[in-house]
Design a protein around this motif. Structure first.
Motif, PDB file in Angstrom:
ATOM      1  N   LEU A 257      36.414  31.458  48.204  1.00  0.00           N
ATOM      2  CA  LEU A 257      36.673  30.471  49.238  1.00  0.00           C
ATOM      3  C   LEU A 257      35.864  29.204  48.989  1.00  0.00           C
ATOM      4  CD1 LEU A 257      37.977  29.652  51.893  1.00  0.00           C
ATOM      5  CD2 LEU A 257      36.172  30.911  53.103  1.00  0.00           C
ATOM      6  N   ALA A 258      34.610  29.359  48.550  1.00  0.00           N
ATOM      7  CA  ALA A 258      33.781  28.197  48.238  1.00  0.00           C
ATOM      8  C   ALA A 258      34.396  27.376  47.111  1.00  0.00           C
ATOM      9  CB  ALA A 258      32.370  28.642  47.873  1.00  0.00           C
ATOM     10  N   SER A 259      34.958  28.042  46.099  1.00  0.00           N
ATOM     11  CA  SER A 259      35.629  27.331  45.009  1.00  0.00           C
ATOM     12  C   SER A 259      36.834  26.550  45.531  1.00  0.00           C
ATOM     13  CB  SER A 259      36.091  28.320  43.931  1.00  0.00           C
ATOM     14  OG  SER A 259      34.997  28.906  43.277  1.00  0.00           O
ATOM     15  N   TYR A 260      37.566  27.163  46.440  1.00  0.00           N
ATOM     16  CA  TYR A 260      38.723  26.487  47.038  1.00  0.00           C
ATOM     17  C   TYR A 260      38.284  25.237  47.799  1.00  0.00           C
ATOM     18  CZ  TYR A 260      42.259  25.531  50.607  1.00  0.00           C
ATOM     19  OH  TYR A 260      43.145  24.911  51.432  1.00  0.00           O
ATOM     20  N   VAL A 261      37.225  25.359  48.576  1.00  0.00           N
ATOM     21  CA  VAL A 261      36.735  24.223  49.369  1.00  0.00           C
ATOM     22  C   VAL A 261      36.317  23.080  48.457  1.00  0.00           C
ATOM     23  CG1 VAL A 261      34.871  23.455  50.896  1.00  0.00           C
ATOM     24  CG2 VAL A 261      36.053  25.608  51.353  1.00  0.00           C
ATOM     25  N   LEU A 262      35.593  23.389  47.370  1.00  0.00           N
ATOM     26  CA  LEU A 262      35.119  22.339  46.473  1.00  0.00           C
ATOM     27  C   LEU A 262      36.250  21.669  45.706  1.00  0.00           C
ATOM     28  CD1 LEU A 262      31.900  24.049  45.069  1.00  0.00           C
ATOM     29  CD2 LEU A 262      32.029  22.197  46.745  1.00  0.00           C
ATOM     30  N   ALA A 263      37.399  22.341  45.596  1.00  0.00           N
ATOM     31  CA  ALA A 263      38.542  21.744  44.917  1.00  0.00           C
ATOM     32  C   ALA A 263      39.244  20.702  45.794  1.00  0.00           C
ATOM     33  CB  ALA A 263      39.542  22.818  44.497  1.00  0.00           C
ATOM     34  N   LEU A 264      38.944  20.702  47.095  1.00  0.00           N
ATOM     35  CA  LEU A 264      39.533  19.718  48.004  1.00  0.00           C
ATOM     36  C   LEU A 264      38.809  18.379  47.861  1.00  0.00           C
ATOM     37  CD1 LEU A 264      39.756  21.889  51.261  1.00  0.00           C
ATOM     38  CD2 LEU A 264      41.570  21.473  49.581  1.00  0.00           C
ATOM     39  N   SER A 265      39.507  17.307  48.199  1.00  0.00           N
ATOM     40  CA  SER A 265      38.857  15.994  48.196  1.00  0.00           C
ATOM     41  C   SER A 265      37.840  15.922  49.333  1.00  0.00           C
ATOM     42  CB  SER A 265      39.900  14.892  48.385  1.00  0.00           C
ATOM     43  OG  SER A 265      40.440  14.942  49.700  1.00  0.00           O
ATOM     44  N   LEU A 266      36.891  15.007  49.232  1.00  0.00           N
ATOM     45  CA  LEU A 266      35.886  14.852  50.289  1.00  0.00           C
ATOM     46  C   LEU A 266      36.540  14.484  51.609  1.00  0.00           C
ATOM     47  CD1 LEU A 266      33.050  12.958  48.347  1.00  0.00           C
ATOM     48  CD2 LEU A 266      33.149  15.376  48.945  1.00  0.00           C
ATOM     49  N   ASP A 267      37.600  13.670  51.560  1.00  0.00           N
ATOM     50  CA  ASP A 267      38.304  13.291  52.794  1.00  0.00           C
ATOM     51  C   ASP A 267      38.949  14.510  53.450  1.00  0.00           C
ATOM     52  OD1 ASP A 267      37.584  10.660  52.523  1.00  0.00           O
ATOM     53  OD2 ASP A 267      39.473  10.040  51.586  1.00  0.00           O
ATOM     54  N   ASP A 268      39.561  15.369  52.636  1.00  0.00           N
ATOM     55  CA  ASP A 268      40.182  16.577  53.188  1.00  0.00           C
ATOM     56  C   ASP A 268      39.127  17.502  53.794  1.00  0.00           C
ATOM     57  OD1 ASP A 268      42.755  15.877  52.645  1.00  0.00           O
ATOM     58  OD2 ASP A 268      42.944  17.060  50.815  1.00  0.00           O
ATOM     59  N   ARG A 269      38.007  17.631  53.108  1.00  0.00           N
ATOM     60  CA  ARG A 269      36.945  18.488  53.632  1.00  0.00           C
ATOM     61  C   ARG A 269      36.426  17.969  54.968  1.00  0.00           C
ATOM     62  NH1 ARG A 269      32.774  19.227  48.728  1.00  0.00           N
ATOM     63  NH2 ARG A 269      34.242  18.459  47.169  1.00  0.00           N
ATOM     64  N   ALA A 270      36.262  16.656  55.048  1.00  0.00           N
ATOM     65  CA  ALA A 270      35.775  16.060  56.300  1.00  0.00           C
ATOM     66  C   ALA A 270      36.797  16.247  57.418  1.00  0.00           C
ATOM     67  CB  ALA A 270      35.475  14.576  56.096  1.00  0.00           C
ATOM     68  N   ALA A 271      38.073  16.083  57.095  1.00  0.00           N
ATOM     69  CA  ALA A 271      39.120  16.209  58.111  1.00  0.00           C
ATOM     70  C   ALA A 271      39.262  17.651  58.596  1.00  0.00           C
ATOM     71  CB  ALA A 271      40.445  15.696  57.558  1.00  0.00           C
ATOM     72  N   ARG A 272      38.973  18.610  57.721  1.00  0.00           N
ATOM     73  CA  ARG A 272      39.140  20.029  58.068  1.00  0.00           C
ATOM     74  C   ARG A 272      37.796  20.728  58.256  1.00  0.00           C
ATOM     75  NH1 ARG A 272      42.830  22.341  53.357  1.00  0.00           N
ATOM     76  NH2 ARG A 272      42.670  24.237  54.652  1.00  0.00           N
ATOM     77  N   ARG A 273      36.774  19.962  58.619  1.00  0.00           N
ATOM     78  CA  ARG A 273      35.413  20.479  58.680  1.00  0.00           C
ATOM     79  C   ARG A 273      35.303  21.750  59.524  1.00  0.00           C
ATOM     80  NH1 ARG A 273      30.365  18.625  57.818  1.00  0.00           N
ATOM     81  NH2 ARG A 273      31.141  16.547  57.295  1.00  0.00           N
ATOM     82  N   ALA A 274      35.829  21.720  60.719  1.00  0.00           N
ATOM     83  CA  ALA A 274      35.683  22.874  61.619  1.00  0.00           C
ATOM     84  C   ALA A 274      36.358  24.112  61.032  1.00  0.00           C
ATOM     85  CB  ALA A 274      36.265  22.545  62.986  1.00  0.00           C
ATOM     86  N   GLU A 275      37.577  23.953  60.512  1.00  0.00           N
ATOM     87  CA  GLU A 275      38.323  25.082  59.941  1.00  0.00           C
ATOM     88  C   GLU A 275      37.599  25.674  58.736  1.00  0.00           C
ATOM     89  OE1 GLU A 275      42.412  25.824  57.326  1.00  0.00           O
ATOM     90  OE2 GLU A 275      41.845  23.796  57.989  1.00  0.00           O
ATOM     91  N   LEU A 276      37.161  24.806  57.816  1.00  0.00           N
ATOM     92  CA  LEU A 276      36.533  25.283  56.584  1.00  0.00           C
ATOM     93  C   LEU A 276      35.164  25.902  56.856  1.00  0.00           C
ATOM     94  CD1 LEU A 276      37.460  22.303  54.214  1.00  0.00           C
ATOM     95  CD2 LEU A 276      38.573  24.535  54.362  1.00  0.00           C
ATOM     96  N   THR A 277      34.403  25.278  57.736  1.00  0.00           N
ATOM     97  CA  THR A 277      33.066  25.803  58.037  1.00  0.00           C
ATOM     98  C   THR A 277      33.164  27.172  58.691  1.00  0.00           C
ATOM     99  OG1 THR A 277      32.186  23.559  58.293  1.00  0.00           O
ATOM    100  CG2 THR A 277      30.911  25.348  59.267  1.00  0.00           C
ATOM    101  N   GLU A 278      34.059  27.320  59.634  1.00  0.00           N
ATOM    102  CA  GLU A 278      34.216  28.615  60.304  1.00  0.00           C
ATOM    103  C   GLU A 278      34.688  29.684  59.325  1.00  0.00           C
ATOM    104  OE1 GLU A 278      34.182  31.810  62.532  1.00  0.00           O
ATOM    105  OE2 GLU A 278      33.191  29.892  62.978  1.00  0.00           O
ATOM    106  N   ALA A 279      35.596  29.317  58.407  1.00  0.00           N
ATOM    107  CA  ALA A 279      36.075  30.275  57.416  1.00  0.00           C
ATOM    108  C   ALA A 279      34.938  30.720  56.501  1.00  0.00           C
ATOM    109  CB  ALA A 279      37.200  29.659  56.589  1.00  0.00           C
ATOM    110  N   LEU A 280      34.117  29.789  56.053  1.00  0.00           N
ATOM    111  CA  LEU A 280      32.989  30.128  55.183  1.00  0.00           C
ATOM    112  C   LEU A 280      31.972  30.993  55.922  1.00  0.00           C
ATOM    113  CD1 LEU A 280      32.607  26.662  53.448  1.00  0.00           C
ATOM    114  CD2 LEU A 280      32.967  28.819  52.230  1.00  0.00           C
ATOM    115  N   ARG A 281      31.719  30.692  57.179  1.00  0.00           N
ATOM    116  CA  ARG A 281      30.756  31.490  57.942  1.00  0.00           C
ATOM    117  C   ARG A 281      31.295  32.889  58.223  1.00  0.00           C
ATOM    118  NH1 ARG A 281      28.506  26.507  61.678  1.00  0.00           N
ATOM    119  NH2 ARG A 281      26.767  25.994  60.273  1.00  0.00           N
ATOM    120  N   ALA A 282      32.580  32.998  58.462  1.00  0.00           N
ATOM    121  CA  ALA A 282      33.164  34.324  58.692  1.00  0.00           C
ATOM    122  C   ALA A 282      33.073  35.176  57.422  1.00  0.00           C
ATOM    123  CB  ALA A 282      34.618  34.189  59.136  1.00  0.00           C
TER     124      ALA A 282
END
Length: 474
Positions: A257-282
């Motif tokens: 999952l971390a590899s998937y997140v890093l493959a996203l652009s910084l803008d996408d990561r910022a826009a999906r912050r809540a979704e990605l952070t919760e997924a990584l924490r889960a």
């Protein structure tokens, strides 16, 4: 009785090999090319097999990566005659258990390699036969990995009965098959609808031959996708307006999952912050399990320097391990302080950049007075060179001689020239790491690299891991 010099050398040799087998996949790294990785890895495999066969086989019970697990299995099977009679049964069970955990494509690749090198002793044929018999749906495998199944069946001298044998060796002879997936494969040669009843990788080939548009193909094949296929396709499908390929991110393994997140652009990561952070924490909470919150005060030094990019073959892999370790340590700790080498504070927006001032960051980390300091880095301390090792030496010898702060270095990159992962200091326990999910077990293994635990303890540790791996440690 104290340990002999030979015991100490043996312990060092085994740890050297384990670090290599965890981190190296024979692919290019930031500081070494693939040929160097292969040469170094092949030497270590040959050396340990020849000198410590029992411990070499035991490595199958550790967190070695799939590439090295397959190499160990191949080497043990190719040298079956050299195994001690009282060890052959255990070796066979270790190989069989590890093969059961390998992804099917990797296992079939191993079987093809055994056939190419003419390794065809009785134990090899028995292990291949039992592995194939244990497959949940061999007809599915025959469609998805047809050449692999065919090669394995021939090499193990098996004679599949009924439709499976016909499909493997004369697939177009029958006018129809009673086995649904075999019949769908036959029909896909004539009707378009049958294509979307096949596994994705098989259907993709049929779709290309029929000239189907990518958008239409992805939309119709979506119900057949596995979780990993969904993850790989999600972003490519995002650009096709009519396609909806979704996956439950929180169900994915942490490092992947971390590899998937890093493959996203910084803008996408910022826009999906809540979704990605919760997924990584889960995912991190799942990996931490019962140990969640039990590690006390933890500070991490996490390497996001330019070398954490890795290589074209292992793109951003070192950084993905660091990001995954960040979330896992957050879950394990009672109180957690992350320290990124770049000085950035937003883990989700991290990217490979800059030099590696590890020494400065280790100083910052020790200033938080942690009970545990975990450094996740490739060990190339270059700003200035060697400062991290000197800081840790002074800390451990002058400021914390009682070791009230447990320091461990986890390195995701194999140094082919040094036949090991790079270390920060001789007194700092170091272990290779490939997946953050193995962090807890690797911290335990790293203590043997410190030199304060001997060869007898290492052998006992390996024996316990073998028992647990084989289901005998209950």
């Amino acid at each position: 009785m104290g340990e002999t010099r030979a015991d100490l050398v043996a312990a060092e040799d085994v740890l050297l090999f384990v670090n290599a087998a965890i981190t190296s996949t024979g692919q290019r790294e930031f500081h070494s090319v693939a040929d160097e990785q292969d040469f170094s890895l092949d030497f270590l495999h040959s050396y340990l097999l020849g000198n410590y066969r029992e411990l070499y086989a035991s490595a199958l019970a550790l967190d070695v990566n799939d590439h090295n697990a397959a190499l160990i299995a191949r080497n043990l099977l190719a040298t079956s005659a050299q195994a001690a009679p009282d060890r052959r049964s255990l070796e066979g069970r270790l190989i069989a258990r590890r093969l059961a955990a390998l992804p099917p494509p990797r296992a079939y690749r191993l079987f093809r390699e055994l056939r190419r090198t003419r390794v065809n002793n009785r134990r090899t044929r028995a292990i291949m036969r039992d592995w194939l018999a244990a497959r949940p749906d061999l007809a599915f495998d025959a469609v998805k990995y047809r050449d692999g199944v065919k090669s394995a069946v021939r090499h193990a001298h098996l004679k599949p009965e009924g439709e499976l044998g016909t499909f493997l060796f004369a697939p177009f002879r029958p006018a129809g098959y009673r086995t649904p997936i075999l019949e769908k494969w036959r029909q896909a040669h004539y009707t378009q609808a049958a294509i979307f009843e096949l596994p994705y990788t098989v259907a993709e080939g049929f779709a290309a031959r029929r000239g189907l548009s990518r958008a239409d193909f992805l939309e119709r094949i979506a119900p057949r996708l596995t979780q990993l296929e969904r993850l790989r396709l999600q972003e490519s499908a995002r650009g096709l307006k009519t396609v909806s390929v979704r996956t439950e991110l929180s169900a994915m393994p942490l490092t992947r999952l971390a590899s998937y997140v890093l493959a996203l652009s910084l803008d996408d990561r910022a826009a999906r912050r809540a979704e990605l952070t919760e997924a990584l924490r889960a995912a991190a909470r799942r990996a931490a399990g019962e140990q969640a919150g039990s590690w006390g005060r933890v500070t991490a030094v996490l390497d996001d320097s330019f070398s954490s990019y890795g290589s074209g073959q292992k793109r951003r892999r070192p950084l993905a391990v660091a990001l995954a370790c960040h979330f896992l340590l957050e879950a394990l700790a009672g109180t957690y302080t992350p320290t990124w080498v770049s000085g950035r504070t937003d883990a989700l927006l991290t990217y490979p950049f800059g030099a590696t001032p590890l020494g400065e960051r280790v100083l910052d980390a020790l200033g938080t007075r942690p009970e545990r300091l975990v450094v996740v880095s490739d060990g190339w301390d270059n700003s200035p060179p060697g400062l991290a090792g000197e800081v840790l030496r002074v800390w451990q010898t002058r400021l914390d001689p009682d070791r009230t702060c447990a320091v461990v270095h986890l390195n995701p990159v194999y140094d082919a020239a040094g036949f090991d992962v790079r270390r920060l200091a001789p007194t700092v326990p170091t272990a290779g790491i490939r997946d953050a999910e193995n962090l807890v077990a690797l911290v335990e293994l790293a203590r043997f690299a410190e030199g304060r635990s001997g060869f007898a303890e290492l052998r006992a540790h390996l024996a316990r891991r073998v028992e647990t791996f084989l289901g005998e440690g209950r």
